[in-house]
Write a protein that holds these residues in place. Structure first.
Motif, mmCIF file in Angstrom:
data_model
loop_
_atom_site.group_PDB
_atom_site.id
_atom_site.type_symbol
_atom_site.label_atom_id
_atom_site.label_comp_id
_atom_site.label_asym_id
_atom_site.label_seq_id
_atom_site.Cartn_x
_atom_site.Cartn_y
_atom_site.Cartn_z
ATOM 1 N N ASP A 136 38.253 -52.312 -24.121
ATOM 2 C CA ASP A 136 36.952 -51.658 -24.223
ATOM 3 C C ASP A 136 35.852 -52.482 -23.558
ATOM 4 O O ASP A 136 34.788 -51.940 -23.207
ATOM 5 N N ARG A 137 36.099 -53.766 -23.365
ATOM 6 C CA ARG A 137 35.121 -54.645 -22.732
ATOM 7 C C ARG A 137 35.480 -54.963 -21.281
ATOM 8 O O ARG A 137 34.903 -55.873 -20.694
ATOM 9 N N ASP A 141 35.943 -54.844 -34.158
ATOM 10 C CA ASP A 141 36.734 -53.908 -33.346
ATOM 11 C C ASP A 141 38.214 -54.271 -33.363
ATOM 12 O O ASP A 141 39.083 -53.406 -33.480
ATOM 13 N N HIS A 159 42.703 -52.885 -27.842
ATOM 14 C CA HIS A 159 41.598 -51.953 -27.654
ATOM 15 C C HIS A 159 40.275 -52.701 -27.505
ATOM 16 O O HIS A 159 39.439 -52.345 -26.653
#
Length: 412
Positions: free
Chosen positions: A63-64, A51, A59
């Protein structure tokens, strides 16, 4: 089995629930443990690398849930996490890649150190500065992104970037697969299967035929699956034998069961790497492929996993005894996962269980039913003491001397 191993060794420190992990991976590796033990966190650490390279480090962290949800929470409050990977590209070209990310106040972060060595080429970045490199002219570094993205413009490191960025990780969603899909030329199946029609279209006829044969073994009556265009979108069209009719009937994806769509997604994920070198997917990770699968079909799924692992490294999370119920399954392919006081322990299976499997007294599936697949305590203890290798360690392992004229600083 042909050695398709891309990532040979993984060293994790303070990643989510994993305090310390140092494991060897096989062409086909099963992460086995109870629900909530942390199997998915291990797979997510590898997905984090893909990722961060495919999108951006920002990002991948956002995203986590942010840096504080990525680094491990525990007493002592570790302020960083690190990922170290020993890898092998095609033609037995070996290398090492590791980085450490430190959290900062107010949810900020910075890349503390990043090191890559591939063949006789290498670079090392400390706090946004390239401190060592085998390449005379190097791109600038920054603390908020992985340097391998910048180095991918250099032919020396492009193969490393391509391999890590093309890893595929999947938790397939039948509802997403059922929807109409837009054409996607990317060549790697998305995590939820939202571009499955495009990937199926890109497969060679022989690979597609293999997928259809496995699918028909799991879902009786299914003869083939193709891509049907509907305006600017695409959907799946299945041909399935119906009693009383000579020719198979046609059914679109919205008429198929969740189990059928999920099995197809798993098969496409497994064999998507069986393409030309430029589109090769070196590693595929799938979470709990046995979901919605009838226990009697577990043997077919295992055959597909082993078949795919001849050309693409496969990592599976599972807690299904049926999937592991095979006397020919190599116990070295099993990593036992256990949660202890909120900390995820990952290691090879303990010696007592390995001996039982080697002597064919029990299968790994039978041991799982008995809750006897435990992490080897010696390996767990050793992992806790393992440190991420430095550039000097890498160069010694590869028997490479640093060219002082190319080295930016003497401090490694």
């Amino acid at each position: 089995m042909k050695d398709s191993t891309f990532i040979k060794r993984v060293i994790l420190k303070n990643y989510k629930s994993i305090a310390a992990c140092d494991v060897q991976l096989q062409p086909l590796t099963f992460l086995v443990g109870r629900n909530g033990s942390g199997k998915s966190n291990f797979l997510d650490a590898l997905r984090f690398v893909a990722d961060a390279l495919n999108t951006s480090l920002e990002h991948a962290i956002r995203d986590r849930g942010g840096i504080n949800d990525v680094r491990r929470r525990s007493r002592g409050h570790p302020n960083h996490f690190s990922i170290g990977l020993e890898f092998n590209l095609r033609n037995n070209l070996t290398g090492h890649y590791t980085f450490s990310i430190r959290s900062r106040p107010r949810g900020k972060y910075e890349v503390q150190t990043e090191t890559c060595i591939f063949q006789k080429e290498y670079f090392k970045v400390d706090n946004g500065n390239v401190t060592a490199s085998s390449v005379k002219v190097t791109p600038a570094a920054a603390t908020d992104r992985l340097y391998l993205v910048n180095a991918s413009g250099l032919p020396e490191f492009r193969p490393v970037y391509e391999a890590f960025s093309r890893m595929g990780f999947h938790n397939l969603n039948p509802d997403i697969i059922r929807d109409l899909q837009a054409p996607d030329p990317s060549g790697v199946l998305t995590r939820d299967g939202s571009n499955l029609t495009s990937i199926l279209n890109q497969l060679s006829p022989s690979v597609k035929k293999d997928i259809e044969e496995y699918l028909s073994s799991v879902v009786p009556g299914v003869r083939s699956v193709d891509v049907e265009k509907l305006g600017f979108k695409e959907t799946l069209e299945f041909r399935q034998q119906v009693a009383g009719d000579k020719d198979p009937w046609r059914f679109l994806a919205n008429n198929m069961s969740d189990g059928t769509l999920r099995v197809l997604g798993i098969l496409v994920a497994l064999f998507q790497g069986d393409q030309d070198a430029q589109k090769h997917v070196p590693l595929v990770g799938i979470e709990e492929p046995e979901i919605a699968l009838h226990p009697a079909a577990a043997g077919v799924l295992l055959d597909a996993l082993r078949d795919a692992a001849h050309k693409t490294q496969v990592i599976i999370t599972s807690h299904s005894p049926d999937l592991l119920d095979n006397k020919d399954l190599d116990v070295d392919s099993i990593l036992a996962v256990e949660a202890q006081d909120g900390n995820t322990i990952i290691a090879r299976v303990d010696e007592a269980s390995r001996s039982v499997v080697y002597d064919r007294l029990f299968t790994t599936g039978e041991l799982l039913r008995l809750d006897q697949l435990q992490p080897d305590p010696i390996s767990v203890e050793a992992a806790a003491k393992t440190k991420q290798p430095t550039l000097t360690d890498f160069l010694k392992n590869e028997n490479i001397r640093i060219d002082k004229k190319k080295q930016r600083t003497d401090d490694l």
